[in-house]
Design a protein around this motif. Structure first.
Motif, PDB file in Angstrom:
ATOM      1  N   LEU A 195     -40.020  48.708  14.204  1.00 32.61           N
ATOM      2  CA  LEU A 195     -39.117  48.594  15.350  1.00 32.61           C
ATOM      3  C   LEU A 195     -39.763  49.067  16.646  1.00 32.61           C
ATOM      4  N   VAL A 196     -40.539  50.135  16.593  1.00 31.63           N
ATOM      5  CA  VAL A 196     -41.224  50.598  17.803  1.00 31.63           C
ATOM      6  C   VAL A 196     -42.282  49.579  18.222  1.00 31.63           C
ATOM      7  N   THR A 197     -43.006  49.024  17.272  1.00 32.21           N
ATOM      8  CA  THR A 197     -43.989  47.980  17.598  1.00 32.21           C
ATOM      9  C   THR A 197     -43.310  46.805  18.268  1.00 32.21           C
ATOM     10  N   ASN A 198     -42.179  46.387  17.740  1.00 25.76           N
ATOM     11  CA  ASN A 198     -41.429  45.272  18.328  1.00 25.76           C
ATOM     12  C   ASN A 198     -40.963  45.627  19.744  1.00 25.76           C
ATOM     13  N   ALA A 199     -40.472  46.842  19.926  1.00 23.03           N
ATOM     14  CA  ALA A 199     -40.028  47.269  21.263  1.00 23.03           C
ATOM     15  C   ALA A 199     -41.197  47.256  22.244  1.00 23.03           C
ATOM     16  N   LEU A 200     -42.350  47.734  21.818  1.00 22.96           N
ATOM     17  CA  LEU A 200     -43.520  47.753  22.703  1.00 22.96           C
ATOM     18  C   LEU A 200     -43.996  46.344  23.049  1.00 22.96           C
ATOM     19  N   ARG A 201     -43.811  45.428  22.136  1.00 26.04           N
ATOM     20  CA  ARG A 201     -44.222  44.047  22.364  1.00 26.04           C
ATOM     21  C   ARG A 201     -43.374  43.386  23.449  1.00 26.04           C
ATOM     22  N   HIS A 202     -42.120  43.830  23.598  1.00 22.13           N
ATOM     23  CA  HIS A 202     -41.191  43.156  24.505  1.00 22.13           C
ATOM     24  C   HIS A 202     -40.719  44.002  25.680  1.00 22.13           C
ATOM     25  N   ALA A 203     -40.954  45.301  25.655  1.00 24.22           N
ATOM     26  CA  ALA A 203     -40.426  46.181  26.701  1.00 24.22           C
ATOM     27  C   ALA A 203     -41.562  46.830  27.484  1.00 24.22           C
ATOM     28  N   THR A 204     -41.253  47.208  28.704  1.00 18.23           N
ATOM     29  CA  THR A 204     -42.242  47.915  29.523  1.00 18.23           C
ATOM     30  C   THR A 204     -41.822  49.353  29.792  1.00 18.23           C
ATOM     31  N   GLY A 205     -40.657  49.733  29.336  1.00 17.98           N
ATOM     32  CA  GLY A 205     -40.158  51.079  29.580  1.00 17.98           C
ATOM     33  C   GLY A 205     -40.238  51.936  28.342  1.00 17.98           C
ATOM     34  N   PRO A 206     -39.669  53.129  28.389  1.00 15.04           N
ATOM     35  CA  PRO A 206     -39.740  54.056  27.255  1.00 15.04           C
ATOM     36  C   PRO A 206     -38.982  53.538  26.036  1.00 15.04           C
ATOM     37  N   VAL A 207     -39.388  54.047  24.886  1.00 18.78           N
ATOM     38  CA  VAL A 207     -38.787  53.686  23.605  1.00 18.78           C
ATOM     39  C   VAL A 207     -38.168  54.952  23.027  1.00 18.78           C
ATOM     40  N   GLY A 208     -36.905  54.862  22.639  1.00 12.97           N
ATOM     41  CA  GLY A 208     -36.216  55.992  22.028  1.00 12.97           C
ATOM     42  C   GLY A 208     -36.133  55.822  20.525  1.00 12.97           C
TER      43      GLY A 208
END
Length: 132
Positions: free
Chosen positions: A50-63
């Motif tokens: 899930l964090v990898t997926n968030a990093l692939r699509h987001a430019t902001g922080p991941v919680g």
């Protein structure tokens, strides 16, 4: 809707590749403190996806959040948030695809899962059965 009453641990990671490793380590350490080592491998794998997926699509922080819901023994709630409001898109990966299996893995490995939108993005969550 997910139940977030109970013991809770949360972290925020910068949107960089080191976030995946840091999130895995944080999850494993917290589950060790809670004496839930039996859930650590699966929780760590799903957080990593899930964090990898968030990093692939987001430019902001991941919680990242873990919750042991009050009154519900044997359950662990895992959450990953990012600033992108669009819901995750499950897709069917071909055998030779290098990616696209994260949400399938999440669906098959958790008791239930979903996502919710908020004013600052979305949260993907899943409930894991904690081995006794």
């Amino acid at each position: 809707m997910t139940d977030t009453d109970g013991d809770r641990a949360t972290w925020t990671f910068a949107a960089d590749p080191n976030a995946v490793r840091a999130a895995r380590c944080a999850v494993r350490e917290q589950l060790r403190r809670w004496e839930l080592d039996g859930a650590a491998d699966l929780a760590e794998l799903l957080v990593s996806e899930l964090v990898t997926n968030a990093l692939r699509h987001a430019t902001g922080p991941v919680g990242v959040g873990l919750t042991r819901p009050a009154g519900r023994t044997g359950v662990l709630l895992v959450e990953v948030s990012d600033p992108v409001p669009e819901p995750p898109q499950e897709r069917v990966a071909r055998p030779d695809d290098e990616g696209g299996r994260g949400l399938q893995l999440l669906a098959r490995s958790s008791r239930r899962w979903g996502h919710r939108s908020g004013p600052h993005g979305k949260t993907v969550w899943c409930e894991l059965v904690v081995p006794r």
